[in-house]
Design a protein around this motif. Sequence first.
Motif, PDB file in Angstrom:
ATOM      1  N   PRO A 256       0.374  -0.888   0.096  1.00 10.86           N
ATOM      2  CA  PRO A 256       0.308   0.132  -0.188  1.00 10.86           C
ATOM      3  C   PRO A 256       0.766   1.297   0.027  1.00 10.86           C
ATOM      4  O   PRO A 256       2.035   0.747   0.452  1.00 10.86           O
ATOM      5  CB  PRO A 256      -0.883  -0.125   1.850  1.00 10.86           C
ATOM      6  CG  PRO A 256      -0.039  -1.193   2.387  1.00 10.86           C
ATOM      7  CD  PRO A 256       0.792  -2.123   0.802  1.00 10.86           C
ATOM      8  N   ALA A 285      -4.751  -6.552   2.446  1.00 15.82           N
ATOM      9  CA  ALA A 285      -3.461  -5.127   1.840  1.00 15.82           C
ATOM     10  C   ALA A 285      -2.638  -6.576   2.279  1.00 15.82           C
ATOM     11  O   ALA A 285      -1.351  -6.367   1.821  1.00 15.82           O
ATOM     12  CB  ALA A 285      -3.879  -4.122   2.421  1.00 15.82           C
ATOM     13  N   GLN A 316      -5.361  -0.346  -3.603  1.00 19.66           N
ATOM     14  CA  GLN A 316      -4.066  -1.050  -3.279  1.00 19.66           C
ATOM     15  C   GLN A 316      -3.340  -1.289  -5.003  1.00 19.66           C
ATOM     16  O   GLN A 316      -2.068  -0.914  -5.042  1.00 19.66           O
ATOM     17  CB  GLN A 316      -4.290  -1.598  -2.669  1.00 19.66           C
ATOM     18  CG  GLN A 316      -2.995  -1.676  -1.858  1.00 19.66           C
ATOM     19  CD  GLN A 316      -2.614  -3.113  -0.557  1.00 19.66           C
ATOM     20  OE1 GLN A 316      -3.750  -3.003   0.347  1.00 19.66           O
ATOM     21  NE2 GLN A 316      -1.465  -4.101  -0.702  1.00 19.66           N
TER      22      GLN A 316
END
Length: 743
Positions: A256, A285, A316
Amino acid sequence: MSDRLAEPLAKSLGARAANPLATMGLETVDDLLRHYPRRYGEPGTMTDMDQLALGEHVTVMAQVARATVRQMRSRGGALLQVTVTDGRHELALTFFAKRPGALRPHEDKLRPGRHGLFTGVVTEYRGTRQLTHPDYVLVGVDADDDADAIDEASRPIPIYPATAAVPTWRLQRAVRTVLDPLTEDDVPDPVPAEVRDRLRMPTRLAALRAVHVPEDAATWQAGRRRLRLEEAFVLQTVLAQRRARAAEQDAAARPPRADGLLADFDAALPFTLTAGQQEVGKEVAAELARPRPMQRLLQGEVGSGKTVVALRAMLQVVDAGGQAALLAPTEVLAAQHARSLRAMLGPLAEQGMLGGADRATTVALLTGSLGAAARKEALLDAASGRAGIVVGTHALLGDQVQFADLGLVVVDEQHRFGVEQRDALRAKGRTAPHLLVMTATPIPRTVAMTVFGDLETSTLREIPAGRSGITSHVVPAANERWMERVWEKVREEVDAGRRAYVVCARIHPDDDAPAKATADVEEMPELLDLDGAADTGRAPLRAVLEVADELRRVPRLDGVGVGVLHGQMAPADKDAAMARFASGDVPVLVSTTVVEVGVDVPEATVMVVFDADRFGISQLHQLRGRVGRGSDPGLCLLVSTAQPGTPAAARVEALAATTDGFELASLDLELRAEGDVLGAAQSGRASSLRLLRVVQDADLIAQARTEAAAVVDADPGLATHPALADAIAAQVDADQEEYLERA
Ligand code: ADP
Ligand code: MG
């Protein structure tokens, strides 16, 4: 497979005994040994003859009550009439012959008091149920010597799936002939010895003896359990290998960024993420940031906010310089996804446009029905990398579609896609893309382990606050007052600015078949034939065009626009119909199950389903999920023609009674053959599961998964487990064969 198991049955049984077995698909010793008994007759426990259905081929355990030979005056010839009983009900056995002498052997054996198994087709003669010339074996009589006879008389009797030509005891005899001489060396065991020891399970040969020649009920139960474990274990080993292979693949890490599209998106989000969304979001993530492909299944009720989670993952990846593909099962859904992603992103999706954000991307829609120019542009956007997000149907799998740098594949409603398609799309990246599969069909844990065993699972359990829920009612189609009330309710909702769906199982009233997919899978209703609905005497299925016509003439709906939507319409017409409905221009939409999955019109509050009793539970649950998505409560009206007390009626009532998707999913599974469950989700595999039941055998599946993972971990190539490797190869072969036959 050992030589002994691969041996053709003709060799050990002779051609005469083997040929009829071949007609049942039993050609080798192994085939026959895998032909497991369907159930067991317990000596002393007799068949409840009240349950026998006319015309059915049955095998009953019963006791001879009386037997008499008569001369038939009218026709000449002789008749042996035997009455057998289960203690309460009687069944007649009838044998004819030219002379009474020819009946003597039967008469000698069928003495009152003896127990036996009798098999034949149930007919009725003058109000009495009977079997004519039944085949039979008598307990303790048809054995070689007295010791055998006593032994036999006390054992459970395996009852095999049989045919009229090959009765169950002929199968039993054949099994004994091939099974008795086998030794442990002849029967390699795919379950390694250390696994067997840990789980306290017998060898494969011992299990085969236990199910085919059981001493008592406990024996065959233990034997079956062991064979189920084996099925689970072989399958879980395949899945563990898939996971291991995937884990070895390289993927681009997509960590990220603090100052990217995702950060902008989160800052502009008009609501707070639920705890579940945050938790799953973190998991995803972190996985995207690793150089190994994520393999994750995200399940959550319709409306639980999966799309937001997926979009955040896509952003992301875009922030890290990659692209994301979103695969939907139908064109309608793909178009809708593209629309709603653009709406959620707002200026963030308006790259290079006036009013677009400084940092922005493009959402491209690529479906089979695009015009040439639009298609070319979408292809270019995907190939150049200009489109950060590409949405489409299986058309995205085509060879013409190139991506600049595909980093993440999101598959919506995976149950419509097979493993092969997943692989095809995965092969589109330079390195393996990360994979996120979303499904709104709640999947019990062990089913997920079996069907999606190569994926890790996340679940969104809460529904975002502010939803008002759904009420469901069953409406008997024949009750005119109730039907009138249905349209009254629709009218009230429309007058309050809301919308109603009306779903039918087919398009044209004069089609015999339910709405068959034309170009797309989108409206294949999963109609059930659970109740043996050979359709005798049942009202024909209601059709979209017919119902739409009627609604336009219903006085209560005077002045209310009624639209139609089905798969035979041109794509542009479909989009237009959807748009007019969404805008409220035409607030009543009569459609096929096109609207089943994912379609999101927050103002829709009423879902009327015609012939609801003919749909599967999970499909009804999906349809119901289309309403009550905004702040107004939803109402689902299940119009049913099922007779009270039938399984169909029970199914619809169960659905009306609960909105717990997990409870419904379990119920649904109980009502289906396991093969359907697995087959629908993962082609092939079903053929290898004969005894395993994905719901009831949860404990075995979990054990098998742990053990298989350990085995593959220690020896990924299975070099030290040749029997296991062979079992897997045989299964893959069988699956491919099946696949080719279907193709
Ligand atoms: P699903 O894909 O699981 O069916 P969606 O992601 O489409 O659910 O979400 C359904 C609706 O709920 C959408 O309109 C979405 O914007 C909204 N939504 C999603 N998450 C939240 C949240 N945390 N709070 C409020 N509304 C939400
Ligand atoms: Mg959705």
